[in-house]
Design a protein around this motif. Structure first.
Motif, PDB file in Angstrom:
ATOM      1  N   UNK A   1       6.135  23.801  -7.600  1.00 52.44           N
ATOM      2  CA  UNK A   1       6.166  23.422  -6.189  1.00 52.44           C
ATOM      3  C   UNK A   1       5.536  22.048  -5.989  1.00 52.44           C
ATOM      4  N   UNK A   2       4.436  21.776  -6.685  1.00 50.27           N
ATOM      5  CA  UNK A   2       3.789  20.470  -6.607  1.00 50.27           C
ATOM      6  C   UNK A   2       4.734  19.379  -7.090  1.00 50.27           C
ATOM      7  N   UNK A   3       5.431  19.629  -8.191  1.00 49.57           N
ATOM      8  CA  UNK A   3       6.334  18.627  -8.758  1.00 49.57           C
ATOM      9  C   UNK A   3       7.495  18.339  -7.818  1.00 49.57           C
ATOM     10  N   UNK A   4       8.160  19.375  -7.346  1.00 54.25           N
ATOM     11  CA  UNK A   4       9.319  19.186  -6.465  1.00 54.25           C
ATOM     12  C   UNK A   4       8.879  18.575  -5.127  1.00 54.25           C
ATOM     13  N   UNK A   5       7.814  19.115  -4.564  1.00 53.19           N
ATOM     14  CA  UNK A   5       7.306  18.576  -3.296  1.00 53.19           C
ATOM     15  C   UNK A   5       6.867  17.129  -3.425  1.00 53.19           C
ATOM     16  N   UNK A   6       6.240  16.788  -4.555  1.00 52.59           N
ATOM     17  CA  UNK A   6       5.801  15.414  -4.778  1.00 52.59           C
ATOM     18  C   UNK A   6       6.959  14.445  -4.891  1.00 52.59           C
ATOM     19  N   UNK A   7       8.039  14.871  -5.536  1.00 51.21           N
ATOM     20  CA  UNK A   7       9.211  14.003  -5.660  1.00 51.21           C
ATOM     21  C   UNK A   7       9.856  13.777  -4.297  1.00 51.21           C
ATOM     22  N   UNK A   8       9.969  14.837  -3.513  1.00 57.21           N
ATOM     23  CA  UNK A   8      10.529  14.709  -2.160  1.00 57.21           C
ATOM     24  C   UNK A   8       9.626  13.826  -1.296  1.00 57.21           C
ATOM     25  N   UNK A   9       8.320  14.039  -1.388  1.00 57.26           N
ATOM     26  CA  UNK A   9       7.369  13.246  -0.601  1.00 57.26           C
ATOM     27  C   UNK A   9       7.403  11.775  -1.014  1.00 57.26           C
ATOM     28  N   UNK A  10       7.569  11.504  -2.298  1.00 57.08           N
ATOM     29  CA  UNK A  10       7.688  10.120  -2.769  1.00 57.08           C
ATOM     30  C   UNK A  10       8.851   9.419  -2.084  1.00 57.08           C
ATOM     31  N   UNK A  11       9.995  10.084  -2.046  1.00 62.31           N
ATOM     32  CA  UNK A  11      11.168   9.508  -1.380  1.00 62.31           C
ATOM     33  C   UNK A  11      10.898   9.298   0.101  1.00 62.31           C
ATOM     34  N   UNK A  12      10.243  10.248   0.736  1.00 59.32           N
ATOM     35  CA  UNK A  12       9.943  10.123   2.166  1.00 59.32           C
ATOM     36  C   UNK A  12       9.013   8.945   2.432  1.00 59.32           C
TER      37      UNK A  12
ATOM     38  N   UNK B   1       4.414   7.540  10.095  1.00 61.35           N
ATOM     39  CA  UNK B   1       3.086   7.897   9.595  1.00 61.35           C
ATOM     40  C   UNK B   1       3.050   9.277   8.934  1.00 61.35           C
ATOM     41  N   UNK B   2       4.002  10.153   9.232  1.00 61.68           N
ATOM     42  CA  UNK B   2       3.963  11.505   8.665  1.00 61.68           C
ATOM     43  C   UNK B   2       4.033  11.535   7.137  1.00 61.68           C
ATOM     44  N   UNK B   3       4.919  10.777   6.500  1.00 57.59           N
ATOM     45  CA  UNK B   3       4.889  10.791   5.030  1.00 57.59           C
ATOM     46  C   UNK B   3       3.571  10.257   4.463  1.00 57.59           C
ATOM     47  N   UNK B   4       2.974   9.306   5.149  1.00 58.32           N
ATOM     48  CA  UNK B   4       1.683   8.790   4.683  1.00 58.32           C
ATOM     49  C   UNK B   4       0.594   9.847   4.815  1.00 58.32           C
ATOM     50  N   UNK B   5       0.614  10.579   5.903  1.00 58.12           N
ATOM     51  CA  UNK B   5      -0.331  11.694   6.053  1.00 58.12           C
ATOM     52  C   UNK B   5      -0.068  12.739   4.973  1.00 58.12           C
ATOM     53  N   UNK B   6       1.213  12.948   4.652  1.00 61.13           N
ATOM     54  CA  UNK B   6       1.565  13.859   3.567  1.00 61.13           C
ATOM     55  C   UNK B   6       1.031  13.378   2.233  1.00 61.13           C
ATOM     56  N   UNK B   7       1.089  12.068   1.983  1.00 57.31           N
ATOM     57  CA  UNK B   7       0.556  11.506   0.746  1.00 57.31           C
ATOM     58  C   UNK B   7      -0.947  11.713   0.620  1.00 57.31           C
ATOM     59  N   UNK B   8      -1.645  11.555   1.747  1.00 60.81           N
ATOM     60  CA  UNK B   8      -3.089  11.785   1.758  1.00 60.81           C
ATOM     61  C   UNK B   8      -3.383  13.258   1.474  1.00 60.81           C
ATOM     62  N   UNK B   9      -2.698  14.139   2.188  1.00 60.28           N
ATOM     63  CA  UNK B   9      -2.905  15.575   1.997  1.00 60.28           C
ATOM     64  C   UNK B   9      -2.535  16.032   0.598  1.00 60.28           C
TER      65      UNK B   9
ATOM     66  N   UNK C   1       0.831  -1.205   0.000  1.00 56.87           N
ATOM     67  CA  UNK C   1       0.000   0.000   0.000  1.00 56.87           C
ATOM     68  C   UNK C   1       0.865   1.253   0.000  1.00 56.87           C
ATOM     69  N   UNK C   2       1.958   1.223   0.753  1.00 55.63           N
ATOM     70  CA  UNK C   2       2.892   2.349   0.790  1.00 55.63           C
ATOM     71  C   UNK C   2       3.443   2.591  -0.622  1.00 55.63           C
ATOM     72  N   UNK C   3       3.730   1.521  -1.337  1.00 59.51           N
ATOM     73  CA  UNK C   3       4.209   1.641  -2.712  1.00 59.51           C
ATOM     74  C   UNK C   3       3.176   2.276  -3.628  1.00 59.51           C
ATOM     75  N   UNK C   4       1.906   1.896  -3.468  1.00 61.14           N
ATOM     76  CA  UNK C   4       0.833   2.518  -4.250  1.00 61.14           C
ATOM     77  C   UNK C   4       0.737   4.006  -3.941  1.00 61.14           C
ATOM     78  N   UNK C   5       0.801   4.356  -2.669  1.00 62.83           N
ATOM     79  CA  UNK C   5       0.746   5.767  -2.289  1.00 62.83           C
ATOM     80  C   UNK C   5       1.888   6.551  -2.893  1.00 62.83           C
TER      81      UNK C   5
END
Length: 142
Positions: A60-71, A78-86, A25-29
């Motif tokens: 900003x969405x692109x750069x933030x999304x790439x950083x969040x993907x790595x996180x 749980x924080x990166x997962x909450x970030x993925x939801x947000x 599931x983490x991989x899907x997120x």
């Protein structure tokens, strides 16, 4: 049961093949966040960078999304997962606003079903569902 045996809460939930379900599931997120970020980066290069307010938000969405993907992939918290939801919810909301009532002066109802929009919307839903399910699995049974 000895003190060395893992408690049920320390053992990740497994599917029938033995792979940790939460990791899937983490991989899907992570994949959803990354795909959405990639679409925004491509659109930014295709001319969205010239739109006031929205252009910088796409970057900003692109750069933030790439950083969040790595996180999401690397940091087992749980924080990166909450970030993925947000991330997924906010990106999808901004898109729906731009396609219906306008978002920072951009109203694009005729582009509501273009390839990039459909891919990004599906990616955002995947980011939300994958991250939420990983969060639920990692928290264990209620």
């Amino acid at each position: 049961m000895s003190i060395m045996d893992p408690s049920p809460q320390d053992t990740p939930a497994m599917d029938q093949d033995g792979a940790p379900v939460a990791a899937v599931w983490r991989g899907f997120g992570a994949a959803g966040v990354f795909a959405s970020a990639l679409v925004h980066l491509v659109l930014w290069f295709q001319g969205y960078r010239d739109i006031d307010v929205v252009g910088p938000l796409f970057l900003l969405n692109a750069v933030g999304g790439i950083v969040l993907t790595a996180a999401i992939i690397v940091w087992r918290h749980r924080l990166p997962l909450l970030g993925g939801i947000g991330f997924g919810l906010l990106t999808l909301t901004a898109y729906l606003l731009s396609a219906t009532v306008g978002f920072f002066g951009v109203l694009s109802p005729f582009e509501f079903a273009g390839t990039a929009e459909v891919v990004a919307a599906m990616a955002d839903v995947t980011a939300v569902v994958g991250s939420a399910m990983a969060l639920r699995r990692e928290r264990g049974p209620s």
